[in-house]
Scaffold this motif. Structure first.
Motif, PDB file in Angstrom:
ATOM      1  N   MET A  63       0.836  -1.193   0.000  1.00 25.14           N
ATOM      2  CA  MET A  63       0.000   0.000   0.000  1.00 25.14           C
ATOM      3  C   MET A  63       0.873   1.247   0.000  1.00 25.14           C
ATOM      4  SD  MET A  63      -2.901   1.341   2.672  1.00 25.14           S
ATOM      5  CE  MET A  63      -4.142   0.225   2.029  1.00 25.14           C
ATOM      6  N   ARG A  64       0.665   2.100  -0.987  1.00 25.10           N
ATOM      7  CA  ARG A  64       1.453   3.325  -1.104  1.00 25.10           C
ATOM      8  C   ARG A  64       0.545   4.540  -0.963  1.00 25.10           C
ATOM      9  NH1 ARG A  64       4.119   5.107  -6.741  1.00 25.10           N
ATOM     10  NH2 ARG A  64       1.891   5.312  -7.219  1.00 25.10           N
ATOM     11  N   ILE A  65       1.029   5.497  -0.165  1.00 26.92           N
ATOM     12  CA  ILE A  65       0.373   6.794  -0.056  1.00 26.92           C
ATOM     13  C   ILE A  65       1.373   7.842  -0.522  1.00 26.92           C
ATOM     14  CG2 ILE A  65      -0.639   8.495   1.500  1.00 26.92           C
ATOM     15  CD1 ILE A  65      -1.758   6.290   3.167  1.00 26.92           C
ATOM     16  N   ARG A  66       0.974   8.618  -1.508  1.00 28.37           N
ATOM     17  CA  ARG A  66       1.869   9.599  -2.129  1.00 28.37           C
ATOM     18  C   ARG A  66       1.384  11.009  -1.800  1.00 28.37           C
ATOM     19  NH1 ARG A  66       3.294  11.479  -7.666  1.00 28.37           N
ATOM     20  NH2 ARG A  66       5.575  11.401  -7.817  1.00 28.37           N
ATOM     21  N   CYS A  67       2.165  11.689  -0.977  1.00 27.15           N
ATOM     22  CA  CYS A  67       1.873  13.082  -0.613  1.00 27.15           C
ATOM     23  C   CYS A  67       2.960  13.979  -1.191  1.00 27.15           C
ATOM     24  CB  CYS A  67       1.796  13.239   0.899  1.00 27.15           C
ATOM     25  SG  CYS A  67       0.594  12.165   1.693  1.00 27.15           S
ATOM     26  N   TYR A  68       3.271  13.749  -2.429  1.00 20.05           N
ATOM     27  CA  TYR A  68       4.374  14.412  -3.127  1.00 20.05           C
ATOM     28  C   TYR A  68       4.006  15.860  -3.458  1.00 20.05           C
ATOM     29  CZ  TYR A  68       7.375  15.421  -7.192  1.00 20.05           C
ATOM     30  OH  TYR A  68       8.233  15.996  -8.087  1.00 20.05           O
ATOM     31  N   ASN A  69       4.923  16.794  -3.086  1.00 19.64           N
ATOM     32  CA  ASN A  69       4.797  18.203  -3.496  1.00 19.64           C
ATOM     33  C   ASN A  69       3.417  18.779  -3.166  1.00 19.64           C
ATOM     34  OD1 ASN A  69       5.599  20.638  -4.585  1.00 19.64           O
ATOM     35  ND2 ASN A  69       5.175  20.046  -6.699  1.00 19.64           N
ATOM     36  N   MET A  70       3.068  18.715  -1.869  1.00 21.60           N
ATOM     37  CA  MET A  70       1.759  19.217  -1.439  1.00 21.60           C
ATOM     38  C   MET A  70       1.884  20.362  -0.443  1.00 21.60           C
ATOM     39  SD  MET A  70      -0.455  15.702  -1.064  1.00 21.60           S
ATOM     40  CE  MET A  70      -1.821  16.634  -0.417  1.00 21.60           C
ATOM     41  N   ASP A  71       3.089  20.908  -0.292  1.00 22.89           N
ATOM     42  CA  ASP A  71       3.293  22.038   0.612  1.00 22.89           C
ATOM     43  C   ASP A  71       3.003  21.688   2.069  1.00 22.89           C
ATOM     44  OD1 ASP A  71       4.503  24.247  -0.309  1.00 22.89           O
ATOM     45  OD2 ASP A  71       2.722  25.484  -0.513  1.00 22.89           O
ATOM     46  N   LEU A  72       3.163  20.423   2.425  1.00 22.47           N
ATOM     47  CA  LEU A  72       2.900  20.005   3.800  1.00 22.47           C
ATOM     48  C   LEU A  72       3.988  20.527   4.725  1.00 22.47           C
ATOM     49  CD1 LEU A  72       1.901  16.274   3.172  1.00 22.47           C
ATOM     50  CD2 LEU A  72       0.364  18.209   3.547  1.00 22.47           C
ATOM     51  N   LYS A  73       3.576  20.916   5.925  1.00 17.32           N
ATOM     52  CA  LYS A  73       4.519  21.415   6.921  1.00 17.32           C
ATOM     53  C   LYS A  73       4.777  20.400   8.026  1.00 17.32           C
ATOM     54  CE  LYS A  73       3.442  26.291   6.144  1.00 17.32           C
ATOM     55  NZ  LYS A  73       2.517  26.037   5.025  1.00 17.32           N
ATOM     56  N   GLU A  74       4.012  19.338   8.038  1.00 14.73           N
ATOM     57  CA  GLU A  74       4.210  18.260   8.996  1.00 14.73           C
ATOM     58  C   GLU A  74       3.646  16.974   8.413  1.00 14.73           C
ATOM     59  OE1 GLU A  74       0.239  19.141  11.712  1.00 14.73           O
ATOM     60  OE2 GLU A  74       2.229  19.575  12.499  1.00 14.73           O
ATOM     61  N   VAL A  75       3.943  15.866   9.065  1.00 14.72           N
ATOM     62  CA  VAL A  75       3.468  14.572   8.599  1.00 14.72           C
ATOM     63  C   VAL A  75       1.971  14.465   8.867  1.00 14.72           C
ATOM     64  CG1 VAL A  75       3.679  12.069   8.847  1.00 14.72           C
ATOM     65  CG2 VAL A  75       5.705  13.522   9.047  1.00 14.72           C
ATOM     66  N   PRO A  76       1.145  14.212   7.835  1.00 17.66           N
ATOM     67  CA  PRO A  76      -0.306  14.090   8.049  1.00 17.66           C
ATOM     68  C   PRO A  76      -0.623  12.949   9.004  1.00 17.66           C
ATOM     69  CG  PRO A  76       0.210  14.268   5.708  1.00 17.66           C
ATOM     70  CD  PRO A  76       1.507  14.060   6.416  1.00 17.66           C
TER      71      PRO A  76
END
Length: 352
Positions: A47-60
């Motif tokens: 299972m892969r979750i891709r949060c690539y290049n989303m301007d996140l400031k912390e781990v969801p």
């Protein structure tokens, strides 16, 4: 009938304003996590979750806890906290490259006992989180393009030998002046320390890596003799010439001999080989014990099945014998008054 041109212009302006507002909310972190969903899929049945290049400031913290491949690259994460991955203990591959990570709280990676690969390259780290070396399944570590000026100090407190079975280690472009002493690394076969000064390079550091086959020393400042010694060392332990360092100056072995007493003939090198043999022996014994246990289990199941079959067969025979047995009743002759006392009772066969 088409809309007037003034109406078309008005709708166009409204769309532009709406898109601008949404982009501004995303840029300043105002938009909720639901509006910035990570993509979920599978890769190689993981299972892969891709949060690539989303301007996140912390781990969801609202992702599926069963994630095994997590891509958080190209974001704006500055700090990894002790609870960042506490909910995601199944992670095997973690990508954190191209963020702004400056610090990692103790205990951040401790829950990730299944972690096999982590990429922390291109961040602002000054050292390697020491707890990574305690992870029992970590094989690949990418820490390149970080200014690891504090690593030399932190590594003095490292407990050796490390628990992580590292096979690939990338420390390129980290401003290193020597290869860090991580203790014996019996499984390491590829090391990338390119684009580092390495002005204090010591050949004996390679004695910790008895199965090293590939090393990248491109764009370093090691001298010709050191480069030649590394080449000779890798050739001595059976590395493929295709992957050994390319030294610009080919020196005679008498002018630059390989210090065997500090490399292949050293106590460190022998300890490295012994640890490999011990690990292989342990694996062999575990395999043999598993096979023996499996055979015993099969025999027990087989014996149990035979026992149950025999018991059912005996019960079936007993039941049939009871059904086939003739029933007896007390004979009326026993009621005769003049029956002798010692005369046995009479039984008649019951009629069917």
């Amino acid at each position: 009938m088409g809309l007037p041109k003034s109406m078309d212009l008005r709708y166009l302006l409204l769309n532009i304003v709406f898109i601008s507002v949404v982009n501004a909310m995303l840029a300043f972190g105002i938009a909720s996590q639901d509006e910035r969903r990570c993509s979920v899929g599978r890769i190689e049945k993981l299972m892969r979750i891709r949060c690539y290049n989303m301007d996140l400031k912390e781990v969801p913290q609202n992702m599926k806890t069963s994630v095994e491949v997590l891509d958080l690259s190209y974001n704006r994460i500055r700090k990894l906290r002790s609870g960042s991955f506490q909910r995601y203990t199944d992670i095997k591959f973690l990508m954190l490259y191209e963020n702004m990570i400056l610090s990692v709280e103790p205990g951040t990676f401790a829950p990730l006992t299944s972690l096999q690969e982590v990429d922390l390259s291109n961040n602002g780290l000054t050292t390697i989180p020491m707890e990574l070396f305690s992870l029992p399944r970590l094989r690949n570590l990418y820490i390149d393009s970080n200014d690891l000026w504090q690593l030399h100090q932190d590594i003095e407190t490292l407990e050796r030998p490390i628990r992580a079975p590292l096979e690939y280690l990338n420390m390129a472009n980290c401003e290193l002046h020597d290869i860090p002493d991580l203790g014996i690394l019996p499984n390491l076969w590829q090391l990338n320390v390119s684009t580092n000064p390495l002005t204090n390079f010591h050949i004996e550091k390679l004695a910790n890596m008895c199965h090293l086959r590939v090393i990248d020393l491109m764009r370093t400042q090691i001298n010709s003799c050191d480069c030649q010694q590394v080449t000779n060392h890798l050739m001595a332990i059976g590395a493929n010439p295709k992957f050994v360092p390319v030294c610009m100056d080919s020196l005679d072995s008498s002018a630059c001999p390989l210090p065997y007493n500090r490399t292949v003939n050293s106590e460190t090198f022998r300890s490295c080989l012994d640890s490999v043999e011990l690990a292989e022996t342990r694996s062999l014994w575990l395999f043999a014990a598993g096979c023996f246990g499996g055979v015993i289990l099969v025999l027990l199941v087989f014996w149990y099945c035979i026992h149950r079959w025999r018991k059912r067969r005996a019960n079936r025979r007993l039941s049939q014998s009871i059904q086939n047995r003739k029933h007896f009743v007390i004979s009326p002759r026993n009621a005769i008054n003049n029956r002798l006392e010692d005369e046995p009772l009479h039984c008649d066969t019951a009629s069917a």
